[in-house]
Design an enzyme around this catalytic site. Structure first.
Site, PDB file in Angstrom:
ATOM      1  N   GLU A 115      50.536  34.481  42.923  1.00  0.00           N
ATOM      2  CA  GLU A 115      50.919  34.315  41.702  1.00  0.00           C
ATOM      3  C   GLU A 115      52.589  34.369  41.761  1.00  0.00           C
ATOM      4  O   GLU A 115      52.978  35.483  42.075  1.00  0.00           O
ATOM      5  CB  GLU A 115      50.466  35.177  40.624  1.00  0.00           C
ATOM      6  CG  GLU A 115      51.261  35.046  39.222  1.00  0.00           C
ATOM      7  CD  GLU A 115      50.682  36.339  38.309  1.00  0.00           C
ATOM      8  OE1 GLU A 115      49.383  36.660  38.574  1.00  0.00           O
ATOM      9  OE2 GLU A 115      51.404  36.587  37.326  1.00  0.00           O
TER      10      GLU A 115
ATOM     11  N   ARG B  38      60.395  34.856  36.613  1.00  0.00           N
ATOM     12  CA  ARG B  38      61.096  35.983  36.210  1.00  0.00           C
ATOM     13  C   ARG B  38      62.477  35.921  36.786  1.00  0.00           C
ATOM     14  O   ARG B  38      63.212  36.738  36.912  1.00  0.00           O
ATOM     15  CB  ARG B  38      60.438  37.494  36.510  1.00  0.00           C
ATOM     16  CG  ARG B  38      59.227  37.782  35.655  1.00  0.00           C
ATOM     17  CD  ARG B  38      58.762  38.951  36.136  1.00  0.00           C
ATOM     18  NE  ARG B  38      57.451  39.157  35.570  1.00  0.00           N
ATOM     19  CZ  ARG B  38      56.647  40.347  36.016  1.00  0.00           C
ATOM     20  NH1 ARG B  38      56.985  41.036  36.405  1.00  0.00           N
ATOM     21  NH2 ARG B  38      55.370  40.393  35.454  1.00  0.00           N
TER      22      ARG B  38
ATOM     23  N   LYS C 175      44.080  38.344  31.662  1.00  0.00           N
ATOM     24  CA  LYS C 175      44.975  39.247  32.197  1.00  0.00           C
ATOM     25  C   LYS C 175      44.935  40.623  31.575  1.00  0.00           C
ATOM     26  O   LYS C 175      45.156  40.601  30.432  1.00  0.00           O
ATOM     27  CB  LYS C 175      46.309  38.605  32.501  1.00  0.00           C
ATOM     28  CG  LYS C 175      47.352  39.783  33.178  1.00  0.00           C
ATOM     29  CD  LYS C 175      48.677  38.923  33.393  1.00  0.00           C
ATOM     30  CE  LYS C 175      49.393  39.903  34.085  1.00  0.00           C
ATOM     31  NZ  LYS C 175      50.067  39.580  35.059  1.00  0.00           N
TER      32      LYS C 175
HETATM   33  C1  3PG Z   1      52.311  41.408  36.607  1.00  0.00           C
HETATM   34  O1  3PG Z   1      53.056  40.668  36.052  1.00  0.00           O
HETATM   35  O2  3PG Z   1      51.339  41.418  36.795  1.00  0.00           O
HETATM   36  C2  3PG Z   1      52.949  42.773  37.105  1.00  0.00           C
HETATM   37  O3  3PG Z   1      54.310  42.958  36.911  1.00  0.00           O
HETATM   38  C3  3PG Z   1      52.680  43.206  38.333  1.00  0.00           C
HETATM   39  O4  3PG Z   1      52.925  44.613  38.277  1.00  0.00           O
HETATM   40  P1  3PG Z   1      53.118  45.572  39.388  1.00  0.00           P
HETATM   41  O5  3PG Z   1      54.534  45.107  39.822  1.00  0.00           O
HETATM   42  O6  3PG Z   1      53.298  47.129  38.844  1.00  0.00           O
HETATM   43  O7  3PG Z   1      52.177  45.567  40.607  1.00  0.00           O
END
Ligand code: 3PG
Length: 210
Positions: free
Chosen positions: A45, A49, A133
């Site tokens: 994924e 951002r 999600k």
């Molecule tokens: C996401 O968008 O799924 C999260 O930012 C992932 O979270 P993490 O960086 O804490 O693993």
């Protein structure tokens, strides 16, 4: 289930952990995807951002055909459409809105919306969504919270992300209403910036043993 949901289920079932990637520099996109592929991880994924996100999706789609790319952090219809055009095979959002659902309904690209409350789940369930999600997983209140959804929502499955790491991953994966989990610990920002591709391959291999 409609065909988008069926294809989404097939994707999410294939790989218990999906790396959530933040790619700041386009030059890192292909070597990063290749490092993950060498470690056995095909489904990734890429979050929208960063400035480089859409071009990263495109360049990986063009140069790493084994990779199945999802676009994450999609929060409006125009991002949804741009990500599809760039080559994303599925779309992930931390939530959903009326416009985003309408765009997804008019698309052939599977959509994984975010939902963390019973009302959100019911709203999207009414539109035939059965996979969500669950973000930010650790911060929301963790495993006990998600476990409480098993009984009232027996045919709903979640992909928890946010704050999960190698130690907590097995606890989330053990829940019967978790179809897969996601996180950035498989390819952390720092390792990407330092171009530590072998370390990322190693983390990918370890992740698949979970
Ligand atoms: C996401 O968008 O799924 C999260 O930012 C992932 O979270 P993490 O960086 O804490 O693993």
């Amino acid at each position: 289930m409609n065909s988008n949901q069926t294809r989404l289920a097939a994707l999410l079932q294939k790989q218990p952990v999906i790396p959530v990637l933040i790619i700041e520099e386009l030059c890192n996109a292909v070597p990063l995807a290749q490092a993950l592929i060498r470690g056995g991880i095909k489904i990734i994924e890429i979050t929208l951002r960063t400035q480089a996100a859409l071009d990263s999706i495109k360049i990986i789609a063009d140069h790493v055909p084994e990779a199945i790319i999802g676009a994450g952090t999609i929060i409006n219809p125009s991002q949804f459409i741009s990500a599809e055009k760039a080559g994303a095979k599925f779309i992930v959002s931390p939530g959903f809105g009326k416009n985003l659902l309408e765009t997804a309904d008019n698309s052939n690209t599977p959509f994984l919306p975010g939902a963390i409350t019973p009302t959100e789940i019911i709203k999207a369930y009414e539109k035939n969504y059965k996979f969500f999600k669950f973000f930010p997983a650790e911060e929301i209140g963790s495993i006990a919270y998600l476990k409480a959804f098993i009984s009232p929502f027996p045919d709903i499955k979640f992909c928890p992300t946010g704050g999960i790491n190698r130690k907590t991953a097995p606890l989330w994966l053990a829940l019967p209403n978790v179809i897969c989990i996601g996180g950035s610990w498989i390819a952390p920002k720092k390792l990407i910036q330092e171009k530590q591709w072998d370390k990322i391959t190693k983390l990918a291999k370890q992740t698949l043993q979970l």
